[in-house]
Scaffold this motif. Structure first.
Motif, short mmCIF file in Angstrom:
data_model
loop_
_atom_site.label_atom_id
_atom_site.label_comp_id
_atom_site.label_asym_id
_atom_site.label_seq_id
_atom_site.Cartn_x
_atom_site.Cartn_y
_atom_site.Cartn_z
N HIS A 1 2.03 6.38 -0.09
CA HIS A 1 2.84 5.90 -1.21
C HIS A 1 3.63 7.17 -1.68
N GLN B 1 11.05 0.43 -3.14
CA GLN B 1 10.93 -0.25 -4.24
C GLN B 1 12.54 -0.66 -4.37
N GLY C 1 9.49 -3.26 -1.28
CA GLY C 1 8.66 -3.09 -2.37
C GLY C 1 7.30 -2.70 -1.96
N ALA D 1 7.55 -3.10 -9.70
CA ALA D 1 8.74 -2.83 -8.64
C ALA D 1 8.05 -2.59 -7.34
N GLY D 2 6.76 -2.34 -7.49
CA GLY D 2 5.95 -2.24 -6.01
C GLY D 2 4.61 -2.26 -5.90
N THR D 3 4.00 -2.13 -5.03
CA THR D 3 2.46 -2.54 -4.49
C THR D 3 1.68 -1.32 -5.21
N THR D 4 2.34 -0.16 -5.57
CA THR D 4 1.47 0.80 -6.11
C THR D 4 0.91 0.42 -7.49
N TYR E 1 -3.02 -1.87 -9.30
CA TYR E 1 -3.82 -1.50 -10.51
C TYR E 1 -3.51 -2.34 -11.66
N MET F 1 7.98 6.63 -9.97
CA MET F 1 8.68 5.99 -8.70
C MET F 1 9.45 4.83 -9.14
N THR F 2 9.43 4.06 -10.26
CA THR F 2 10.07 2.94 -10.97
C THR F 2 11.33 3.61 -11.76
N VAL G 1 12.09 -6.17 -8.65
CA VAL G 1 10.83 -6.39 -9.18
C VAL G 1 9.99 -7.02 -8.03
N LEU G 2 8.75 -6.80 -8.06
CA LEU G 2 7.90 -7.30 -6.83
C LEU G 2 7.91 -9.03 -7.11
N TYR H 1 3.94 -13.60 -5.56
CA TYR H 1 2.91 -13.30 -4.44
C TYR H 1 2.41 -12.18 -3.89
N VAL H 2 3.36 -11.20 -3.93
CA VAL H 2 2.98 -9.88 -3.41
C VAL H 2 2.22 -9.28 -4.69
N LYS I 1 -1.26 -10.78 -4.25
CA LYS I 1 -2.08 -10.48 -3.24
C LYS I 1 -2.60 -8.83 -3.40
N HIS I 2 -1.73 -7.94 -3.81
CA HIS I 2 -2.23 -6.57 -3.73
C HIS I 2 -3.38 -6.42 -5.13
N ARG J 1 -6.47 -8.05 -3.78
CA ARG J 1 -7.17 -7.21 -2.49
C ARG J 1 -7.83 -6.22 -3.13
#
Lengths: 231, 231, 231, 231
Positions: free
Chosen positions: A96, A105, A167, C113-116, C120, C193-194, C208-209, C212-213, C216-217, C220
């Motif tokens: 990342h 992103q 993303g 905007a992302g899975t990072t 959290y 990052m954003t 924007v994410l 559903y992503v 999921k993130h 998990r």
């Protein structure tokens, strides 16, 4: 088993920190051994400075753990798909890293705006499409691999050894774990440089390298008559 | 032969890492010895931390290797053209430093927006034109030198000791290898500062230093009556 | 008393420097001990490298100093309000980290905007409203806590463990002081990052994410069936 | 003579590197001793790591060198003008720090967009007007001081302890050399944060802190009833 590859994977994972590509445990490296058909990969969630060679996990291409007491990286199914689809790839890196993740992103590929990228990537570093709701909810990590493979249906993965997942973040690969790490560093550098050059252009009509410069630079490092370096 | 110059070139190449101008082996420094008519240059693709004085390559101005068992930098023909065209230049540095490369990728010279640049560069650090397809395909590295020389047809290279090559990256030079390294650092710093000040101005009508400030700053460091420093 | 918690708070405060979240003494960490109902917090204005375990200040939830010869952080009333309002929170971090503070100064929440970030934070990291003149002038630090709590009236603070305070800077928290520090690092990374991905999008319709992503993130790592890491 | 002040000046000059405010010798710190009416200042062009206490130069307010074998900083006349005009100032720092210089090059003051700046600067860090051709050509460094003083004709320099000089770079000051260094670090930090927050706002109507927040933050650190820190 696979002691040499485990050592390479340990070193490449430690290299993620050396090259400032990771925070906490946000990255992993794997390597593929074609003779056994197995991969060696980082265990999930273990800090790089605590990693030992015995922590490395050996996994077969059907996802079975062959050796190791720790759980492999949660991204293992992505790595497996890529090894199955990309002949010649022997190492994969996921990070990342800041600038590469910014492009992911934004949902944009990194255009080849200069010779720095052209020395290692034969053109744009593409961005995948978004995963669908169904892909996310059924088999997320495998589908991440699939969407990368789909992105490369007309691109040679050995010529463009990296991608940004929409993303999400970058993946890079190579003909060895060390080479995959190298390409991940290049991706991050060029993500930064091209971010900056696009800002200078006011995001309007950013510069892209002419094809003949791209060809020249890529070929002088990777072509039949390459003349960069000592060999 | 040329032991002293080899030592200077070794130190200046190591300086590329010290000043954070390079990733991997993406940069090289050379020096010119006018009495022998030879140059000393970094070998191609060798990491800086592994460089020894005996690795340095001695090359004549017609491109012949005079001494050394390693291949010289692939950019050697560029260095040679510059030494032949720019009297008084004794050191040349090439890097892919982040901010300087961003300007090169944007195809823009770095305007003189402040006294930091004016202390070392008498005005804008220019950007070359793009190389043509023919130039790229016939004698690329020599033509990179030629296009730099063309850019300086009305500029004194000792007063503006650097350039960004369109779509590529910076070159800087000086009256010694150490001075060339110094100017490469200044180019990178000013590339960053002026990127930032242009963003603040919204990329519209960015500020450029008044000529009389430029004159004053350049002269107080480099003019006949310079009064900066201890000498 | 509370020796273990004091040790955790000392380590987390030192972590502010390790993770490059602070300049001078611009940050503080506290921890809450539910059995005694007291908090342990950094003393005000003491440099991190001079902190000892005996410098830690124990304060009750009504603001009384229970133990310690130094004055507690001037932000103590903010910490206290948050502990009282957010059940399950056991650690709070306040910093003026560069990128997070930029969002606070812009008066904007950090979109997911992302899975990072999704790993959290379950969605946007919100920005509070501005404090009123009266709030500022009567009980500033307490009201800073109140405006954060108001921002979270429809958000679960354990799912979105951080905020940027309008015109001020970030706060982050967690189920332990170490976890609060971890979340403060994530906030700063994702703020960077954003910022970058929004610039790439020209500040227009930034990505924007998909929900559903995000689900999921987040799941998990934090859900019932979390499968990241070794436990 | 002035051994204690020399020691402070040596430490503060070394602090320029510690806090990453300088490249090469692009910065200097001086201190003023009111009892003797002399200042102690860094010698011109000497690298920080080579500075010894005996290198410090003692200069009187009329510009005469009182003690020292080296030439004082070429910016000495600027420092002298400021000490003469700003009662209570005992230390001055000049740097070409990256982000502060960007604002200077853009010809813009740094608006007070957040509490980080408000903790140390009571409002905007102003930008001077451009110097005229005549000012530059007659007594440049003295006129740099004069234009700063002109900028502060309605501002208390002890409440706003810094400035950016148009097309040049920052100056900061304080009631001691250490405090001047501290304010130079704050100026650079806030120059970065506010650059970023202005970019987030698309350079349109960037946020500025409400007056009552500015008052509160400045007063809680510097007012009669200050309650930050241990004293």
């Amino acid at each position: 088993m696979l002691e040499l590859l485990k050592k390479e994977i340990l070193l490449a994972n430690q290299g993620l920190e050396k090259y400032d590509l990771v925070t906490f445990t946000w990255g992993n490296v794997s390597g593929y051994d074609p003779s056994s058909g197995n991969i060696v990969i980082k265990p999930s969630g273990v800090p790089y400075e605590k990693l030992n060679i015995t922590d490395m996990v050996v996994v077969s291409l059907d996802g079975t753990i062959v050796e190791g007491s720790l759980k492999p990286s949660s991204d293992t199914p992505t790595h497996i798909e890529l090894y199955k689809a990309f002949p010649g790839v022997r190492g994969i890196v996921h990070t990342h890293s800041d600038w590469g993740t910014a492009w992911a992103q934004a949902g944009k590929g990194i255009p080849c705006a200069g010779t720095t990228q052209a020395d290692y990537f034969y053109g744009e570093i593409p961005c995948t499409r978004r995963l669908t709701k169904e892909e996310i909810e059924t088999d997320y990590e495998k589908c991440t691999g699939d969407v990368i493979i789909e992105t490369f249906k007309d691109i040679n993965p050995l010529e463009v050894p990296g991608v940004v997942v929409h993303g999400h973040a970058p993946f890079a690969w190579g003909q060895s774990p060390a080479s995959a790490l190298h390409n991940a560093v290049v991706l991050e550098k060029t993500a930064k440089m091209t971010f900056l050059s696009h800002q200078l252009a006011g995001n309007e009509q950013p510069e892209v390298l002419d094809d003949y410069v791209l060809n020249k630079h890529y070929e002088r490092k990777h072509g039949k008559n390459a003349y960069y370096g000592q060999s």
